[in-house]
Scaffold this active site. Structure first.
Site, short mmCIF file in Angstrom:
data_model
loop_
_atom_site.label_atom_id
_atom_site.label_comp_id
_atom_site.label_asym_id
_atom_site.label_seq_id
_atom_site.Cartn_x
_atom_site.Cartn_y
_atom_site.Cartn_z
CG ASP A 479 40.88 41.49 46.18
OD1 ASP A 479 39.87 42.20 46.26
OD2 ASP A 479 41.65 41.50 45.21
CG ASP A 549 40.69 47.51 41.68
OD1 ASP A 549 41.51 47.43 42.61
OD2 ASP A 549 40.05 46.53 41.25
C1 DGJ Z 1 41.23 43.37 42.79
C2 DGJ Z 1 42.07 44.29 43.63
O1 DGJ Z 1 41.40 45.46 43.90
C3 DGJ Z 1 43.38 44.51 42.92
O2 DGJ Z 1 44.15 45.45 43.62
C4 DGJ Z 1 44.08 43.21 42.79
O3 DGJ Z 1 44.42 42.73 44.07
C5 DGJ Z 1 43.21 42.21 42.06
N1 DGJ Z 1 41.91 42.12 42.63
C6 DGJ Z 1 43.85 40.85 42.04
O4 DGJ Z 1 43.04 39.90 41.51
#
Ligand code: DGJ
Length: 747
Positions: A479, A549
């Site tokens: 991430d 997301d």
């Molecule tokens: C952002 C990501 O896109 C989410 O799927 C998740 O992993 C969060 N960060 C976790 O902090």
């Protein structure tokens, strides 16, 4: 495929069955473009394509020639200030303050295959017969800088890749203040510009506009390719559509600051520039140093946007993505993020995993919150050691327990970041990107580690390596949750601060390279707050990426449709999540959530224990369906049929290589009443083959030939069109159907 150089006319011709790319050495020794497009016959002399003219307000290169001005010819790597006034591809600041350069042809070389680019991701060949590479060298005599322009033509498909290398053979240091990957001058402006833009949770929405005199551009100066714009643009002829017409796609294999720009000049010539964003960029080139730009990939297609996309898909799936997972079906995963957020315990995780296993899931992914003091987003980033209060047996123990359930285990990292409340920051407060004497801005309470420094990357590598060695880990979600501000490295001198953004990305690539080499069987999925770094650069290391997301099925139609213009289905991370959805709070039916997520890597982002028995039964059927069809969906040919940007109905389909099988997704956002009859004109089928059709698993009467389905259409009328069919359930808002087509046998 061939690359021919004609000594007499000083013309290069690169061609394969689909395309021709023609260049010539101009009267002043610069490299000019004559043509790029559909294949044309080879001949000795194409000089008529060079239109030299005498016009008012023009400056000319030589005293004796009132026709040759760089302003009026198409250049391969434009320079500013020596009669061309368009934005240049390269600019070099010299010791005396001058920025003028004059790159004159020196020679060329042709090699089979495709050389690697130092420290950078790029497309590749597995067999040298797959492509040929032309390197053209030009020299600026005053500085001694040699410019090498690299062109690769692939044997199949309308693909040209380009990059530039600058080598300082001079005696003095210079500053590169601009070094783009591609400069392509097109002879007119009769194009529609398409970009893929948006925001967090609204990534890669398609936006179009007609090219006009002036500059149109998309870019990122956020330190990552960004949610806002993607390093990919399309120029299509106004009459081109999904299936036919001339289309050019430009994609940059890079994950940092970028610029994609089209400049239409006063005589309607279009200059396309693509590469590292010149804003804030400079690179000190000492004598003996060289600078390699990232790779730009150009696809030309006469088969419309669909043809262009399928060429990108094939290339990026097979000759950009690499490694063990490249050709493999992707595991169906469950991720705990939307199920628990930071509120996790081993007990909860095992309960989620256990139920998921019963439903047929193959991989359990533990997201954020397993390490250090990470019980919320204010602490712990950078401390990549398990939190033993939450996970008493550590990652090793949890991974064993997950494996004992019959699932594979995957783990989340955010390697590039640190919270100030962490042991790593307390030990190395100078390891973040920060400008001396200035305030440091936070993003999600975190700071960006200075990945331009080798020792920082080494330290993170060491911590990750230890965890990965200590447990059975099959998957990593990598991430990256903030953009870069106050960009400055305490390890670099003042005259190298313009290098930090690029050196940072090189550090990211270095860490990816080392981890993927050390753990070749681990499947990497890239992520940056969803789709903030969904780009070809990362596809080289991580064959799939979390596309957004936003896990709402309706929102995902646009995101996945837009993403599909450049990126293959196998790269698009897509999950079924809870309803009401956590981003838009919309309630969508379970079948639609899966029907959208099938066209990606597929997984679940919820706690299946919270579903009813009936819903869990449906989940089991969904997983069985995906297991049966994922190879076809993830490696078949993808056709867009209806755009979510144009109406209430979206449709797309994947067709197997042999055209005997296809899976089609049909989606209607709002239900209607007494709607018109509806049909979908299918694509990619074999005209001669008779297909059986199953709608949501139920066989439809009759057999339909490919030509019939593509020309007369597949009838999709349903209860909203007044059609009363005993087989079909009544429609609803956010409805969808899956059609399976097979040339024979049962699905
Ligand atoms: C952002 C990501 O896109 C989410 O799927 C998740 O992993 C969060 N960060 C976790 O902090």
């Amino acid at each position: 495929m061939a690359i021919i150089f004609n000594e007499k006319t000083k013309t290069f011709h690169l061609y394969n069955e689909d395309i021709s790319y023609l260049m010539t050495i101009l009267p002043n020794g610069h490299l000019g473009n004559l043509y790029f497009g559909g294949r044309i016959h080879h001949k000795e002399d194409f000089s008529y394509l060079l239109e030299l003219s005498c016009r008012p307000m023009t400056s000319y290169v030589s005293d004796n020639d009132q026709r040759f001005s760089l302003e009026h010819v198409r250049l391969e790597y434009g320079v500013y200030g020596t009669t061309d006034f368009r934005h240049p591809a390269v600019e070099i600041l010299q010791k005396n303050g001058s920025r003028i350069s004059d790159f004159v042809y020196r020679g060329y070389g042709i090699t089979d295959g495709k050389p690697k680019l130092d420290g950078l991701p790029a497309t590749y060949t597995e067999d040298p017969a797959e492509a040929q590479t032309l390197t053209i060298s030009l020299e600026d005599k005053v500085t001694g800088i040699v410019l090498e322009l690299l062109y690769t033509i692939f044997a199949r498909g309308g693909i040209i890749t380009r990059s530039a290398r600058l080598v300082n053979h001079g005696k003095e240091s210079v500053q590169l203040t601009r070094a783009l990957s591609l400069c392509l001058d097109l002879p007119d402006r009769d194009h529609v510009w398409i970009q893929f833009s948006g925001a967090w949770a609204r990534e890669r929405h398609l936006k179009t506009r007609k090219l006009e005199q002036g500059i149109q551009a998309v870019d990122s100066i956020r330190g990552h390719s960004s949610h806002d714009h993607n390093p990919f643009i399309v120029l299509k002829r106004p009459n081109a559509d999904e299936n036919q017409g001339e289309v050019l796609g430009f994609s940059l294999v890079y994950s940092g600051n970028f610029l994609a720009q089209a400049q239409v000049d006063t005589h309607d010539t279009t200059r396309v520039l693509l590469g590292i964003h010149p804003f804030g960029f400079s690179w000190k080139l000492d004598p003996g140093d060289r600078f390699q730009t990232p790779e730009a990939v150009v696809v030309w297609s006469r088969k419309g946007l669909g043809g262009m996309s399928r060429t990108f898909h094939g290339l990026y799936q097979k000759r950009l993505a690499r490694g063990y997972w490249r050709d493999r079906e992707r595991p169906i995963l469950i991720n705990n993020w939307e199920a628990t957020y930071f509120d996790l315990t081993e007990e909860k995780l095992l309960a989620i995993a256990g139920r998921a296993k019963e439903c047929g899931v193959e991989l359990f992914v533990l997201d954020d919150g397993w390490f250090g003091a990470r019980s919320n987003d204010r602490a712990g980033l950078g401390d990549w050691t398990p939190n033993l209060e939450r996970l008493p047996d550590g990652i090793t123990g949890l991974a064993d327990k997950i494996e004992a359930l019959g699932l594979r285990f995957g783990l989340w990292f955010e390697p590039e970041m640190v919270n100030k409340d962490s042991d790593l920051y307390r030990a190395h407060p100078d390891w973040i990107l920060q400008t001396p004497d200035r305030h440091s801005s936070q993003g999600r309470f975190q700071y960006v580690l200075d990945f331009s420094r080798r020792e920082v990357v080494d330290c993170i590598y060491g911590m990750m390596h230890k965890i990965l060695r200590s447990a059975k880990i099959s998957y990593i979600k990598w991430d990256m949750n903030r953009s870069i501000t106050e960009c400055y490295s305490s390890a670099l001198p003042a005259d190298r601060q313009g290098e930090v953004f690029h050196r940072y990305i090189l550090g990211v690539y270095d860490l990816y390279e080392r981890l993927t080499a050390a753990f070749p069987h681990i499947l990497f999925e890239s992520c940056a707050s969803g789709g903030g770094r969904f780009d070809p650069g990362l596809l080289y290391y991580a064959p799939q990426g979390w596309a957004s997301d936003d896990s709402d099925a309706v929102e995902r139609l646009k995101i996945q449709y837009g993403t599909s213009f450049c990126y293959p289905v196998s790269s698009i991370g897509s999950h079924v999540s809870m309803t009401p959805n956590h981003q838009v709070f919309r309630k969508t039916p379970l079948h639609t959530r899966a029907n959208v997520a099938y066209f990606g890597t597929f997984g679940y982002e919820l706690d299946l224990n919270r579903l009813t028995d009936e819903e869990q039964k449906i989940v089991k059927e969904q997983i069985l369906f995906m297991k049966k069809y994922r190879r076809l969906i993830q490696s078949g040919r993808f056709y867009r049929l209806r755009s979510p940007f144009e109406g209430n109905v979206t449709a797309w389909m994947c067709v197997s290589e042999d055209k005997r099988e296809a899976v089609l997704g049909w989606y209607r956002v709002l239900n209607g009443v007494n709607l018109p009859y509806s049909r979908l004109y299918l694509d990619g089928l074999d005209e001669e083959l008779p297909y059986h059709i199953w709608v949501d698993g139920k066989a439809r009467d009759g057999v339909y030939h490919g030509d019939e389905l593509m020309r007369a259409g597949l009838v999709t009328s349903d209860s909203a069109c007044g059609e009363v069919s005993p087989d079909e359930r009544p429609g609803c808002d956010f409805d969808s159907k899956i059609y399976v087509l097979r040339a024979e046998g049962q699905p």
